[in-house]
Design a protein around this motif. Structure first.
Motif: not given
Length: 150
Positions: A126-150
């Motif tokens: 019920h929340r997934a449809p309201f995630r902005d299309k430019d945001l990643p589907y999932r974040l990676d906890a092991t990544a050095e850097r997180t990008t909040c736009t695709n």
């Protein structure tokens, strides 16, 4: 008392008992006819009400949209602070190095919590449809850097 009076009394008692039983039967029928229909459809009505109160709510949509950005930003803020502390650590004293290491550990834990919260909410149907299309589907906890736009 005569036999006729006894018979008349028995007849009145039978009518009274029959009337009470009849009223009880009517009551039960009424409960099932009106209350039973509500009980049978409660699940469907509840699901529709829940969906309307959440997914159909403009406030919910806006809050969920902003919540994804806030969670992604919290991950990026933790990463930035970790980076700044790591740079400071190079020239820090032994006492300050210990403090910096403790802060970095706490920030890494906070970052992982934010990543998990983001991923959990992104997976909710019920929340997934309201995630902005430019945001990643999932974040990676092991990544050095997180990008909040695709």
């Amino acid at each position: 008392m005569t036999v006729g009076q006894v018979r008349e009394g028995a007849r009145l008692a039978a009518w009274a008992v029959s009337g009470v039983i009849g009223l009880a039967v009517l009551y039960v029928i009424g409960v099932f006819a009106f209350g039973g229909a509500e009980w049978i459809t409660a699940h469907f009505r509840g699901e529709a009400d829940k969906r309307q109160n959440t997914v159909g709510s403009g406030e919910f949509r806006q809050a969920t949209y902003e919540e994804f950005f806030d969670l992604c930003e919290a991950v990026q803020n933790a990463e930035g602070t970790i980076q700044a502390l790591q740079e400071e650590r190079v020239a820090a004293s032994d006492t300050r190095t210990t403090q910096i290491d403790q802060s970095i550990t706490a920030l890494k834990a906070m970052r992982i919590e934010s990543v998990n919260a983001y991923n959990s909410k992104a997976a909710q149907e019920h929340r997934a449809p309201f995630r902005d299309k430019d945001l990643p589907y999932r974040l990676d906890a092991t990544a050095e850097r997180t990008t909040c736009t695709n």
